[in-house]
Scaffold this active site. Structure first.
Site, PDB file in Angstrom:
ATOM      1  N   HIS A   1      34.006  36.669  31.963  1.00 46.67           N
ATOM      2  CA  HIS A   1      34.678  35.563  32.648  1.00 46.67           C
ATOM      3  C   HIS A   1      35.837  36.093  33.483  1.00 46.67           C
ATOM      4  CE1 HIS A   1      36.583  35.941  28.701  1.00 46.67           C
ATOM      5  NE2 HIS A   1      37.707  35.493  29.248  1.00 46.67           N
TER       6      HIS A   1
ATOM      7  N   ARG B   1      44.564  28.673  23.536  1.00 51.61           N
ATOM      8  CA  ARG B   1      43.370  29.506  23.364  1.00 51.61           C
ATOM      9  C   ARG B   1      43.227  29.952  21.919  1.00 51.61           C
ATOM     10  NH1 ARG B   1      42.780  35.323  23.928  1.00 51.61           N
ATOM     11  NH2 ARG B   1      41.074  35.956  25.300  1.00 51.61           N
TER      12      ARG B   1
ATOM     13  N   HIS C   1      36.043  40.179  32.704  1.00 50.89           N
ATOM     14  CA  HIS C   1      36.119  40.816  31.389  1.00 50.89           C
ATOM     15  C   HIS C   1      35.396  39.981  30.345  1.00 50.89           C
ATOM     16  CE1 HIS C   1      39.293  37.804  31.192  1.00 50.89           C
ATOM     17  NE2 HIS C   1      39.322  37.942  29.877  1.00 50.89           N
TER      18      HIS C   1
ATOM     19  N   ASP D   1      36.110  39.071  26.254  1.00 44.25           N
ATOM     20  CA  ASP D   1      37.317  39.131  25.423  1.00 44.25           C
ATOM     21  C   ASP D   1      37.232  40.208  24.339  1.00 44.25           C
ATOM     22  OD1 ASP D   1      38.782  37.179  26.760  1.00 44.25           O
ATOM     23  OD2 ASP D   1      37.790  35.558  25.667  1.00 44.25           O
TER      24      ASP D   1
HETATM   25  C1  SIN Z   1      40.925  34.187  29.244  1.00 39.48           C
HETATM   26  O1  SIN Z   1      40.571  35.182  29.855  1.00 39.48           O
HETATM   27  O2  SIN Z   1      40.705  34.076  28.040  1.00 39.48           O
HETATM   28  C2  SIN Z   1      41.632  33.073  29.957  1.00 39.48           C
HETATM   29  C3  SIN Z   1      40.751  32.364  30.929  1.00 39.48           C
HETATM   30  C4  SIN Z   1      41.510  31.327  31.709  1.00 39.48           C
HETATM   31  O3  SIN Z   1      42.728  31.195  31.554  1.00 39.48           O
HETATM   32  O4  SIN Z   1      40.884  30.621  32.488  1.00 39.48           O
END
Ligand code: SIN
Length: 284
Positions: free
Chosen positions: A259, A274, A101, A103
Protein backbone atom coordinates in the site's frame (compact mmCIF):
# COMPACT_ATOMS: atom_id res chain seq x y z
CA UNK A 1 -17.78 -16.70 -1.88
CA UNK A 2 -21.26 -16.50 -0.33
CA UNK A 3 -21.77 -14.41 2.79
CA UNK A 4 -24.78 -14.72 5.09
CA UNK A 5 -24.52 -11.49 7.13
CA UNK A 6 -22.86 -8.89 4.86
CA UNK A 7 -23.02 -7.52 1.33
CA UNK A 8 -19.74 -7.27 -0.54
CA UNK A 9 -19.44 -4.83 -3.43
CA UNK A 10 -16.27 -5.22 -5.44
CA UNK A 11 -14.43 -1.90 -5.78
CA UNK A 12 -11.29 -2.57 -7.83
CA UNK A 13 -10.78 -5.00 -10.71
CA UNK A 14 -7.71 -6.54 -9.08
CA UNK A 15 -8.49 -6.11 -5.38
CA UNK A 16 -10.66 -4.21 -2.92
CA UNK A 17 -14.32 -4.32 -1.89
CA UNK A 18 -16.82 -2.25 0.07
CA UNK A 19 -18.50 -4.23 2.83
CA UNK A 20 -22.06 -3.28 3.80
CA UNK A 21 -24.14 -4.41 6.75
CA UNK A 22 -21.55 -4.25 9.53
CA UNK A 23 -21.81 -1.99 12.60
CA UNK A 24 -18.47 -1.82 14.41
CA UNK A 25 -20.03 0.09 17.33
CA UNK A 26 -21.38 -3.30 18.41
CA UNK A 27 -19.63 -6.61 18.95
CA UNK A 28 -19.80 -8.68 15.78
CA UNK A 29 -21.45 -12.08 16.06
CA UNK A 30 -19.16 -15.03 15.37
CA UNK A 31 -20.96 -15.56 12.07
CA UNK A 32 -20.48 -11.95 10.98
CA UNK A 33 -16.86 -11.92 12.10
CA UNK A 34 -16.28 -15.00 9.92
CA UNK A 35 -17.94 -13.24 6.95
CA UNK A 36 -15.72 -10.17 7.43
CA UNK A 37 -12.66 -12.40 7.71
CA UNK A 38 -13.61 -14.25 4.53
CA UNK A 39 -14.35 -10.99 2.67
CA UNK A 40 -10.86 -9.80 3.59
CA UNK A 41 -9.22 -12.99 2.34
CA UNK A 42 -11.31 -12.89 -0.86
CA UNK A 43 -10.66 -9.21 -1.69
CA UNK A 44 -7.30 -8.45 0.03
CA UNK A 45 -8.51 -5.03 1.21
CA UNK A 46 -12.01 -4.15 2.42
CA UNK A 47 -13.66 -0.83 3.21
CA UNK A 48 -16.45 0.21 5.56
CA UNK A 49 -18.17 3.61 5.64
CA UNK A 50 -19.87 5.54 8.48
CA UNK A 51 -18.53 3.50 11.36
CA UNK A 52 -18.37 4.55 15.01
CA UNK A 53 -15.29 2.65 16.08
CA UNK A 54 -14.12 3.26 19.64
CA UNK A 55 -10.59 2.57 20.82
CA UNK A 56 -11.89 -0.44 22.76
CA UNK A 57 -13.85 -1.60 19.72
CA UNK A 58 -10.72 -1.46 17.58
CA UNK A 59 -8.77 -3.42 20.20
CA UNK A 60 -11.57 -5.97 20.43
CA UNK A 61 -11.74 -6.59 16.69
CA UNK A 62 -7.94 -6.73 16.61
CA UNK A 63 -7.98 -9.51 19.18
CA UNK A 64 -10.63 -11.39 17.19
CA UNK A 65 -8.24 -11.50 14.22
CA UNK A 66 -5.15 -12.41 16.24
CA UNK A 67 -2.57 -10.62 18.36
CA UNK A 68 -2.37 -6.82 18.07
CA UNK A 69 1.26 -5.68 17.76
CA UNK A 70 3.19 -2.97 19.57
CA UNK A 71 5.39 -1.21 17.04
CA UNK A 72 9.05 -1.31 18.16
CA UNK A 73 9.88 2.15 16.73
CA UNK A 74 6.67 4.20 16.36
CA UNK A 75 5.00 5.04 19.67
CA UNK A 76 1.47 3.85 20.34
CA UNK A 77 -1.15 5.38 22.65
CA UNK A 78 -0.78 5.48 26.42
CA UNK A 79 -3.97 3.52 27.11
CA UNK A 80 -3.45 0.94 24.34
CA UNK A 81 0.14 0.91 23.02
CA UNK A 82 -1.10 -1.25 20.11
CA UNK A 83 -3.10 1.72 18.76
CA UNK A 84 -1.10 4.31 16.80
CA UNK A 85 -2.67 7.71 16.25
CA UNK A 86 -1.41 8.61 12.79
CA UNK A 87 -1.61 12.40 12.93
CA UNK A 88 -0.57 14.66 10.05
CA UNK A 89 -1.21 18.27 11.14
CA UNK A 90 -2.25 20.93 8.63
CA UNK A 91 0.82 22.60 7.11
CA UNK A 92 3.11 19.53 7.34
CA UNK A 93 3.89 16.99 4.65
CA UNK A 94 2.76 13.42 5.21
CA UNK A 95 5.59 11.13 6.29
CA UNK A 96 3.96 7.93 7.51
CA UNK A 97 3.31 5.20 4.96
CA UNK A 98 4.27 7.35 1.98
CA UNK A 99 5.90 5.03 -0.55
CA UNK A 100 4.94 1.49 -1.53
CA UNK A 101 5.35 -1.01 1.29
CA UNK A 102 3.90 -3.96 3.14
CA UNK A 103 3.62 -3.40 6.87
CA UNK A 104 6.52 -4.56 9.02
CA UNK A 105 8.13 -7.15 6.76
CA UNK A 106 11.26 -6.56 8.84
CA UNK A 107 9.60 -8.68 11.56
CA UNK A 108 10.34 -12.43 11.62
CA UNK A 109 6.58 -12.92 11.60
CA UNK A 110 5.46 -9.94 9.53
CA UNK A 111 2.19 -8.15 10.19
CA UNK A 112 -0.80 -10.10 8.91
CA UNK A 113 -3.60 -7.50 8.91
CA UNK A 114 -3.82 -3.73 9.35
CA UNK A 115 -6.99 -1.84 10.28
CA UNK A 116 -6.99 1.93 9.76
CA UNK A 117 -9.83 4.17 10.98
CA UNK A 118 -10.35 7.66 9.58
CA UNK A 119 -11.09 10.08 12.43
CA UNK A 120 -10.44 13.40 10.66
CA UNK A 121 -9.82 13.10 6.95
CA UNK A 122 -8.95 15.87 4.46
CA UNK A 123 -11.65 17.21 2.10
CA UNK A 124 -9.38 16.30 -0.77
CA UNK A 125 -6.15 14.28 -0.99
CA UNK A 126 -4.71 11.77 1.46
CA UNK A 127 -6.04 8.75 -0.45
CA UNK A 128 -4.45 5.34 0.06
CA UNK A 129 -3.62 2.90 -2.75
CA UNK A 130 -3.18 -0.86 -2.56
CA UNK A 131 -1.52 -3.22 -5.04
CA UNK A 132 -2.43 -6.87 -5.46
CA UNK A 133 0.75 -8.89 -5.20
CA UNK A 134 -1.31 -11.98 -6.13
CA UNK A 135 -2.48 -10.47 -9.40
CA UNK A 136 1.09 -9.42 -10.09
CA UNK A 137 2.34 -12.96 -9.45
CA UNK A 138 -0.35 -14.41 -11.73
CA UNK A 139 0.82 -12.17 -14.59
CA UNK A 140 4.51 -13.11 -14.42
CA UNK A 141 5.74 -15.36 -17.22
CA UNK A 142 6.31 -19.03 -16.44
CA UNK A 143 10.05 -18.48 -16.87
CA UNK A 144 10.07 -15.64 -14.35
CA UNK A 145 7.96 -17.63 -11.87
CA UNK A 146 10.42 -20.49 -12.17
CA UNK A 147 13.43 -18.23 -11.66
CA UNK A 148 11.92 -16.59 -8.56
CA UNK A 149 10.37 -19.74 -7.07
CA UNK A 150 13.08 -20.60 -4.54
CA UNK A 151 14.56 -17.15 -3.95
CA UNK A 152 14.74 -15.72 -0.46
CA UNK A 153 14.78 -11.99 0.30
CA UNK A 154 16.48 -10.22 3.20
CA UNK A 155 14.25 -7.60 4.83
CA UNK A 156 15.25 -4.93 7.33
CA UNK A 157 14.19 -1.52 8.65
CA UNK A 158 17.81 -0.33 8.31
CA UNK A 159 17.03 1.97 5.36
CA UNK A 160 13.49 3.13 6.24
CA UNK A 161 14.43 3.91 9.86
CA UNK A 162 18.14 4.69 9.42
CA UNK A 163 18.94 7.28 12.14
CA UNK A 164 21.40 9.03 9.79
CA UNK A 165 18.98 9.60 6.92
CA UNK A 166 15.74 9.81 8.92
CA UNK A 167 17.14 11.85 11.84
CA UNK A 168 14.16 14.22 11.61
CA UNK A 169 11.95 11.37 12.83
CA UNK A 170 14.03 10.62 15.93
CA UNK A 171 14.52 14.34 16.63
CA UNK A 172 10.78 14.76 17.14
CA UNK A 173 10.20 16.83 14.03
CA UNK A 174 7.06 14.85 13.18
CA UNK A 175 3.81 14.49 15.03
CA UNK A 176 4.48 10.76 15.50
CA UNK A 177 7.02 9.77 18.15
CA UNK A 178 9.87 7.55 16.88
CA UNK A 179 12.31 5.80 19.21
CA UNK A 180 15.42 4.08 17.91
CA UNK A 181 15.53 0.35 18.58
CA UNK A 182 18.16 -2.30 17.79
CA UNK A 183 15.45 -3.91 15.65
CA UNK A 184 16.29 -1.27 13.03
CA UNK A 185 19.51 -3.05 12.05
CA UNK A 186 18.28 -6.62 12.25
CA UNK A 187 17.86 -8.66 9.07
CA UNK A 188 15.21 -11.32 8.51
CA UNK A 189 14.65 -13.65 5.57
CA UNK A 190 11.36 -14.35 3.79
CA UNK A 191 10.54 -16.27 0.61
CA UNK A 192 10.27 -14.02 -2.45
CA UNK A 193 7.14 -15.90 -3.53
CA UNK A 194 4.82 -16.56 -0.64
CA UNK A 195 1.75 -18.76 -0.35
CA UNK A 196 -1.24 -17.32 1.53
CA UNK A 197 -1.88 -19.51 4.55
CA UNK A 198 -5.69 -19.30 4.20
CA UNK A 199 -6.41 -18.97 0.47
CA UNK A 200 -3.41 -20.95 -0.79
CA UNK A 201 -2.83 -18.30 -3.48
CA UNK A 202 0.74 -17.28 -4.37
CA UNK A 203 1.99 -13.70 -4.33
CA UNK A 204 5.19 -11.70 -4.77
CA UNK A 205 6.45 -10.78 -1.30
CA UNK A 206 8.84 -7.85 -1.76
CA UNK A 207 8.50 -4.12 -1.11
CA UNK A 208 10.86 -1.18 -1.67
CA UNK A 209 10.66 0.05 1.92
CA UNK A 210 12.00 -3.05 3.66
CA UNK A 211 13.37 -5.53 1.08
CA UNK A 212 17.15 -5.12 1.05
CA UNK A 213 18.57 -7.82 -1.24
CA UNK A 214 18.06 -11.32 -2.55
CA UNK A 215 19.82 -13.87 -0.36
CA UNK A 216 23.10 -15.00 -1.90
CA UNK A 217 23.41 -11.86 -4.06
CA UNK A 218 24.84 -8.42 -3.39
CA UNK A 219 22.49 -5.44 -3.12
CA UNK A 220 23.73 -4.25 -6.51
CA UNK A 221 23.06 -7.61 -8.13
CA UNK A 222 19.61 -7.87 -6.54
CA UNK A 223 18.55 -4.34 -7.37
CA UNK A 224 17.48 -4.83 -11.02
CA UNK A 225 15.38 -7.89 -10.17
CA UNK A 226 13.78 -6.24 -7.14
CA UNK A 227 13.18 -2.98 -9.01
CA UNK A 228 11.53 -4.90 -11.85
CA UNK A 229 9.19 -6.55 -9.34
CA UNK A 230 8.41 -3.24 -7.58
CA UNK A 231 7.50 -1.61 -10.90
CA UNK A 232 5.65 -4.64 -12.25
CA UNK A 233 3.53 -5.21 -9.15
CA UNK A 234 2.40 -1.60 -8.74
CA UNK A 235 1.29 -1.00 -12.33
CA UNK A 236 -2.13 0.72 -12.40
CA UNK A 237 -3.99 -2.45 -13.45
CA UNK A 238 -3.08 -4.15 -10.17
CA UNK A 239 -3.92 -1.15 -7.96
CA UNK A 240 -7.05 0.24 -6.29
CA UNK A 241 -7.34 3.66 -4.67
CA UNK A 242 -9.53 4.58 -1.70
CA UNK A 243 -10.96 8.01 -1.05
CA UNK A 244 -11.18 8.47 2.70
CA UNK A 245 -14.09 10.04 4.59
CA UNK A 246 -14.42 10.58 8.32
CA UNK A 247 -15.54 7.30 9.96
CA UNK A 248 -14.26 5.11 7.12
CA UNK A 249 -12.33 1.93 7.88
CA UNK A 250 -9.85 0.16 5.62
CA UNK A 251 -8.67 -3.31 6.56
CA UNK A 252 -5.96 -4.95 4.49
CA UNK A 253 -4.18 -8.25 4.21
CA UNK A 254 -0.42 -7.70 4.30
CA UNK A 255 0.21 -11.29 3.18
CA UNK A 256 -0.68 -10.36 -0.40
CA UNK A 257 -0.69 -6.54 -0.81
CA UNK A 258 1.44 -3.43 -0.74
CA UNK A 259 0.00 0.00 0.00
CA UNK A 260 0.94 3.65 -0.46
CA UNK A 261 -0.35 6.67 1.50
CA UNK A 262 -0.50 9.77 -0.70
CA UNK A 263 1.35 12.92 0.37
CA UNK A 264 -0.76 15.50 -1.46
CA UNK A 265 -2.74 17.36 1.22
CA UNK A 266 -0.18 19.55 3.00
CA UNK A 267 -2.77 22.21 3.87
CA UNK A 268 -5.08 19.78 5.66
CA UNK A 269 -5.01 17.77 8.85
CA UNK A 270 -5.46 13.99 8.69
CA UNK A 271 -5.94 11.88 11.82
CA UNK A 272 -6.22 8.10 11.63
CA UNK A 273 -6.12 5.33 14.22
CA UNK A 274 -4.19 2.22 13.26
CA UNK A 275 -3.86 -1.26 14.63
CA UNK A 276 -1.80 -4.10 13.18
CA UNK A 277 -2.37 -7.79 13.83
CA UNK A 278 0.71 -9.98 14.02
CA UNK A 279 1.31 -12.92 11.75
CA UNK A 280 1.25 -16.13 13.75
CA UNK A 281 3.77 -17.90 11.51
CA UNK A 282 6.72 -17.15 9.31
CA UNK A 283 5.79 -16.76 5.64
CA UNK A 284 6.20 -19.84 3.44
C1 SIN B 1 0.08 2.88 6.65
O1 SIN B 1 0.99 2.75 5.84
O2 SIN B 1 -0.17 2.00 7.47
C2 SIN B 1 -0.75 4.13 6.65
C3 SIN B 1 -1.60 4.25 5.43
C4 SIN B 1 -2.34 5.56 5.40
O3 SIN B 1 -2.16 6.40 6.28
O4 SIN B 1 -3.13 5.75 4.48
Amino acid sequence: MGYSTIEVERMGASLGAYVHGVDFSKKLSDEQFQDVHDALVDNSVIFFRDQDLSREGQMEIGHRFGTPEIHPIVAGSNDHPELIEVLKPAGEGASFGTGWHTDNTFFEKPTMITMLYGIETPPVGGDTMWASMEKAYDHLSDGMKEMLADMVVVHSAKVAFDPRTTADKYEGKHSLKYTYSDVVNEEVEHPLIRTHDVSGRKSIFVNPMFSIRIKGMTEKESAPILQYLYDFSTQPEFVCRFRWQDKSIAMWDNRCTQHFAMNDYVEYKRLMRRITIGGDKRPV
